[in-house]
Design a protein around this motif. Sequence first.
Motif, PDB file in Angstrom:
ATOM      1  N   MET A 173       0.835  -1.219   0.000  1.00  0.00           N
ATOM      2  CA  MET A 173       0.000   0.000   0.000  1.00  0.00           C
ATOM      3  C   MET A 173       0.862   1.259   0.000  1.00  0.00           C
ATOM      4  O   MET A 173       0.543   2.233  -0.681  1.00  0.00           O
ATOM      5  CB  MET A 173      -0.841   0.054   1.280  1.00  0.00           C
ATOM      6  CG  MET A 173      -2.077  -0.765   1.250  1.00  0.00           C
ATOM      7  SD  MET A 173      -2.869  -0.518   2.870  1.00  0.00           S
ATOM      8  CE  MET A 173      -4.233  -1.633   2.707  1.00  0.00           C
ATOM      9  N   ALA A 174       1.920   1.240   0.796  1.00  0.00           N
ATOM     10  CA  ALA A 174       2.779   2.430   0.890  1.00  0.00           C
ATOM     11  C   ALA A 174       3.358   2.746  -0.485  1.00  0.00           C
ATOM     12  O   ALA A 174       3.338   3.898  -0.934  1.00  0.00           O
ATOM     13  CB  ALA A 174       3.897   2.180   1.909  1.00  0.00           C
ATOM     14  N   ALA A 175       3.845   1.706  -1.167  1.00  0.00           N
ATOM     15  CA  ALA A 175       4.432   1.928  -2.490  1.00  0.00           C
ATOM     16  C   ALA A 175       3.357   2.371  -3.489  1.00  0.00           C
ATOM     17  O   ALA A 175       3.587   3.278  -4.310  1.00  0.00           O
ATOM     18  CB  ALA A 175       5.118   0.651  -2.973  1.00  0.00           C
ATOM     19  N   PHE A 176       2.166   1.786  -3.398  1.00  0.00           N
ATOM     20  CA  PHE A 176       1.066   2.188  -4.290  1.00  0.00           C
ATOM     21  C   PHE A 176       0.713   3.663  -4.051  1.00  0.00           C
ATOM     22  O   PHE A 176       0.471   4.417  -4.994  1.00  0.00           O
ATOM     23  CB  PHE A 176      -0.184   1.333  -4.033  1.00  0.00           C
ATOM     24  CG  PHE A 176      -0.171  -0.025  -4.705  1.00  0.00           C
ATOM     25  CD1 PHE A 176       1.014  -0.603  -5.145  1.00  0.00           C
ATOM     26  CD2 PHE A 176      -1.353  -0.731  -4.889  1.00  0.00           C
ATOM     27  CE1 PHE A 176       1.014  -1.864  -5.742  1.00  0.00           C
ATOM     28  CE2 PHE A 176      -1.365  -1.988  -5.496  1.00  0.00           C
ATOM     29  CZ  PHE A 176      -0.181  -2.555  -5.911  1.00  0.00           C
ATOM     30  N   ALA A 177       0.632   4.046  -2.775  1.00  0.00           N
ATOM     31  CA  ALA A 177       0.256   5.437  -2.451  1.00  0.00           C
ATOM     32  C   ALA A 177       1.269   6.391  -3.064  1.00  0.00           C
ATOM     33  O   ALA A 177       0.918   7.435  -3.622  1.00  0.00           O
ATOM     34  CB  ALA A 177       0.192   5.630  -0.937  1.00  0.00           C
ATOM     35  N   TYR A 178       2.544   6.005  -2.988  1.00  0.00           N
ATOM     36  CA  TYR A 178       3.588   6.869  -3.558  1.00  0.00           C
ATOM     37  C   TYR A 178       3.451   6.947  -5.074  1.00  0.00           C
ATOM     38  O   TYR A 178       3.465   8.032  -5.662  1.00  0.00           O
ATOM     39  CB  TYR A 178       4.976   6.329  -3.164  1.00  0.00           C
ATOM     40  CG  TYR A 178       6.091   6.996  -3.922  1.00  0.00           C
ATOM     41  CD1 TYR A 178       6.321   8.372  -3.786  1.00  0.00           C
ATOM     42  CD2 TYR A 178       6.909   6.278  -4.795  1.00  0.00           C
ATOM     43  CE1 TYR A 178       7.331   9.003  -4.503  1.00  0.00           C
ATOM     44  CE2 TYR A 178       7.920   6.895  -5.508  1.00  0.00           C
ATOM     45  CZ  TYR A 178       8.126   8.259  -5.362  1.00  0.00           C
ATOM     46  OH  TYR A 178       9.117   8.873  -6.070  1.00  0.00           O
ATOM     47  N   LYS A 179       3.285   5.781  -5.697  1.00  0.00           N
ATOM     48  CA  LYS A 179       3.173   5.768  -7.158  1.00  0.00           C
ATOM     49  C   LYS A 179       1.986   6.621  -7.619  1.00  0.00           C
ATOM     50  O   LYS A 179       2.066   7.357  -8.594  1.00  0.00           O
ATOM     51  CB  LYS A 179       2.987   4.321  -7.662  1.00  0.00           C
ATOM     52  CG  LYS A 179       4.273   3.513  -7.649  1.00  0.00           C
ATOM     53  CD  LYS A 179       5.259   4.081  -8.651  1.00  0.00           C
ATOM     54  CE  LYS A 179       6.489   3.230  -8.811  1.00  0.00           C
ATOM     55  NZ  LYS A 179       7.516   3.886  -9.615  1.00  0.00           N
ATOM     56  N   ARG A 180       0.884   6.504  -6.873  1.00  0.00           N
ATOM     57  CA  ARG A 180      -0.287   7.286  -7.253  1.00  0.00           C
ATOM     58  C   ARG A 180       0.007   8.780  -7.126  1.00  0.00           C
ATOM     59  O   ARG A 180      -0.382   9.579  -7.965  1.00  0.00           O
ATOM     60  CB  ARG A 180      -1.476   6.898  -6.385  1.00  0.00           C
ATOM     61  CG  ARG A 180      -2.753   7.525  -6.885  1.00  0.00           C
ATOM     62  CD  ARG A 180      -3.929   7.310  -6.023  1.00  0.00           C
ATOM     63  NE  ARG A 180      -5.008   8.136  -6.528  1.00  0.00           N
ATOM     64  CZ  ARG A 180      -5.175   9.406  -6.204  1.00  0.00           C
ATOM     65  NH1 ARG A 180      -4.343   9.995  -5.385  1.00  0.00           N
ATOM     66  NH2 ARG A 180      -6.189  10.104  -6.711  1.00  0.00           N
ATOM     67  N   GLU A 184       2.283   7.630 -11.486  1.00  0.00           N
ATOM     68  CA  GLU A 184       2.827   6.480 -12.228  1.00  0.00           C
ATOM     69  C   GLU A 184       2.006   5.224 -11.940  1.00  0.00           C
ATOM     70  O   GLU A 184       1.398   5.116 -10.867  1.00  0.00           O
ATOM     71  CB  GLU A 184       4.281   6.213 -11.794  1.00  0.00           C
ATOM     72  CG  GLU A 184       5.268   7.160 -12.433  1.00  0.00           C
ATOM     73  CD  GLU A 184       6.717   6.742 -12.194  1.00  0.00           C
ATOM     74  OE1 GLU A 184       6.953   5.643 -11.637  1.00  0.00           O
ATOM     75  OE2 GLU A 184       7.603   7.529 -12.552  1.00  0.00           O
ATOM     76  N   PRO A 185       2.026   4.257 -12.877  1.00  0.00           N
ATOM     77  CA  PRO A 185       1.303   3.003 -12.593  1.00  0.00           C
ATOM     78  C   PRO A 185       1.959   2.260 -11.431  1.00  0.00           C
ATOM     79  O   PRO A 185       3.170   2.376 -11.222  1.00  0.00           O
ATOM     80  CB  PRO A 185       1.443   2.200 -13.890  1.00  0.00           C
ATOM     81  CG  PRO A 185       2.571   2.815 -14.636  1.00  0.00           C
ATOM     82  CD  PRO A 185       2.674   4.247 -14.198  1.00  0.00           C
ATOM     83  N   VAL A 186       1.154   1.514 -10.703  1.00  0.00           N
ATOM     84  CA  VAL A 186       1.703   0.790  -9.552  1.00  0.00           C
ATOM     85  C   VAL A 186       2.566  -0.379 -10.031  1.00  0.00           C
ATOM     86  O   VAL A 186       2.378  -0.891 -11.123  1.00  0.00           O
ATOM     87  CB  VAL A 186       0.581   0.262  -8.621  1.00  0.00           C
ATOM     88  CG1 VAL A 186      -0.233   1.399  -8.073  1.00  0.00           C
ATOM     89  CG2 VAL A 186      -0.279  -0.775  -9.317  1.00  0.00           C
ATOM     90  N   VAL A 187       3.532  -0.723  -9.191  1.00  0.00           N
ATOM     91  CA  VAL A 187       4.382  -1.889  -9.479  1.00  0.00           C
ATOM     92  C   VAL A 187       4.000  -2.967  -8.467  1.00  0.00           C
ATOM     93  O   VAL A 187       4.001  -2.717  -7.256  1.00  0.00           O
ATOM     94  CB  VAL A 187       5.879  -1.514  -9.327  1.00  0.00           C
ATOM     95  CG1 VAL A 187       6.765  -2.738  -9.515  1.00  0.00           C
ATOM     96  CG2 VAL A 187       6.253  -0.395 -10.294  1.00  0.00           C
ATOM     97  N   TYR A 188       3.670  -4.144  -8.954  1.00  0.00           N
ATOM     98  CA  TYR A 188       3.234  -5.218  -8.049  1.00  0.00           C
ATOM     99  C   TYR A 188       4.436  -5.853  -7.348  1.00  0.00           C
ATOM    100  O   TYR A 188       5.554  -5.809  -7.860  1.00  0.00           O
ATOM    101  CB  TYR A 188       2.449  -6.273  -8.838  1.00  0.00           C
ATOM    102  CG  TYR A 188       1.033  -5.818  -9.107  1.00  0.00           C
ATOM    103  CD1 TYR A 188       0.035  -6.054  -8.170  1.00  0.00           C
ATOM    104  CD2 TYR A 188       0.702  -5.120 -10.264  1.00  0.00           C
ATOM    105  CE1 TYR A 188      -1.274  -5.614  -8.394  1.00  0.00           C
ATOM    106  CE2 TYR A 188      -0.594  -4.675 -10.495  1.00  0.00           C
ATOM    107  CZ  TYR A 188      -1.572  -4.927  -9.556  1.00  0.00           C
ATOM    108  OH  TYR A 188      -2.850  -4.484  -9.765  1.00  0.00           O
ATOM    109  N   PRO A 189       4.173  -6.468  -6.167  1.00  0.00           N
ATOM    110  CA  PRO A 189       5.281  -7.127  -5.475  1.00  0.00           C
ATOM    111  C   PRO A 189       5.840  -8.283  -6.308  1.00  0.00           C
ATOM    112  O   PRO A 189       5.113  -8.913  -7.075  1.00  0.00           O
ATOM    113  CB  PRO A 189       4.641  -7.654  -4.187  1.00  0.00           C
ATOM    114  CG  PRO A 189       3.182  -7.414  -4.284  1.00  0.00           C
ATOM    115  CD  PRO A 189       2.900  -6.533  -5.443  1.00  0.00           C
ATOM    116  N   CYS A 190       7.130  -8.493  -6.150  1.00  0.00           N
ATOM    117  CA  CYS A 190       7.793  -9.530  -6.926  1.00  0.00           C
ATOM    118  C   CYS A 190       8.122 -10.708  -5.991  1.00  0.00           C
ATOM    119  O   CYS A 190       8.813 -10.512  -4.990  1.00  0.00           O
ATOM    120  CB  CYS A 190       9.060  -8.928  -7.527  1.00  0.00           C
ATOM    121  SG  CYS A 190      10.148 -10.129  -8.228  1.00  0.00           S
TER     122      CYS A 190
END
Length: 425
Positions: A173-180, A184-190
């Motif tokens: 969520m933290a990374a998604f919030a930043y991307k938004r 930029e499009p979200v990057v899924y966990p690898c």
Amino acid sequence: MSNPNNAVLKIDGKEIMLPIVTGTHGEMGLDISNLRNSTGLVTVDPSFMNTAACYSKITYIDGEKGILSYRGIPIQELVKKARFVETAYLLLHGKLPSRDQGSKFSQLLTRHSLLHEDMRHFFDNFPRGAHPMAIMSTMINALSTFYPNVDLLSLKEDIDTSATRLISIFRTMAAFAYKRSIGEPVVYPCPDLPYCANFLNMMFSSPVTQYELREETVRILNVLLILHADHEQNCSTTAVRTIGSAQVNLYASISAGISALSGPLHGGANQAVIDMLKKIEKDANIKKYIDRAKDKNNSFRLMGFGHRVYKTYDPRAAIIKKECHKFLRSTKISSPLLNVALELEKVALNDEYFIERKLYPNVDFYSGIIYSAIGIPENMFTVMFGLARLPGWIAHWKEMIGTQTKIARPRQIYVGKHVKEFSSR
Ligand code: CMC
């Protein structure tokens, strides 16, 4: 007869015995839990300056000597020898994981790293510019609608599922919030990347740039997360324990902890420190800020300085300061703000005001300089603190539900008006 294990309170000609309790390292407290029953009196202690709210086996702090350990292991050892995920396991289970337990825990983190797709759309409806901490506390609370039955009974059976879901989803969520926030499009966990590397990848990779994962960046992130992972009965942990005592869903309790952490006197200080250092750098006038911090008519405080418990150098700040130098040197990143911070610390530590009050740099003083060097934006600093503090919050929640059977409910001394008859005038 006097008993060394009791204190005696004399009141209205009566003698009341109050048991003295002792902790592992000899710290002592007065057990007043029966005081009201035997005397009708309560104790008054606003802001809990003098109150031990519970017995705990999780974290030990000696604020006079600057000691901090998790489950008996000094933070200096953990920073050298453990990763954040192992530290999380240690906090939750009371012991470091075996190889098998560690790999199962990591598998759970991977399995639970995906956010429910319906939740992804929630991000679209926050106003642009909303603070990520407010977004995080809302989103984590919303998890309780997807997982409504995560309560004391379910966690007695399976803490790892709920804990890894929280620790893993918070990161996503933290990374998604930043991307938004940057459009930029979200990057899924690898699934192939370990915890910290995975977070950095979600933050900084994009469809047009592959983020180069550097060993020293992953290492420093592990160090920072370990150092923030728990700090016994601080404001946010107390919020989690208090709210959890009403048998609230775990995710809702953690959401309250996130809100408490966001305040500038607590975790929000790491963002406030960088704001302050930037202003000082611009003004090129450290003395002005020191004078403002000392001025009783001015609400300004030196951010990242002072602590309720530490009356010496915060051991976390000491490690972060050293690691900050090391990281900037190895990555060849220059940070003018580090020089401002070093100078500010020197001036403050030689000033009678700060010496008398035993005010030293705390965990938030140098952490933001490293986060900035990694590329994490300032409004995400406190989110990083929250990400790190999750294992501590969950461990305290688990300990609380296992030991505290009563709802947290302080008393008060009423000082308002006497009863009056209703009158419309
Ligand atoms: N700058 C200037 N004066 C200060 C500072 C500061 N940063 N911190 C405390 N003081 C003074 C305060 O004015 C008081 O002076 P006096 O005795 O003359 O009234 C004295 O020192 C004691 O302070 P206090 O506010 O009674 O102490 P506290 O235990 O209630 O507060 C604190 C602790 C951390 C909230 C406070 O030191 C502070 O506001 N620091 C700045 C914010 C900060 O860095 N917060 C992060 C804390 S560590 C990480 C975390 O918990 O999340």
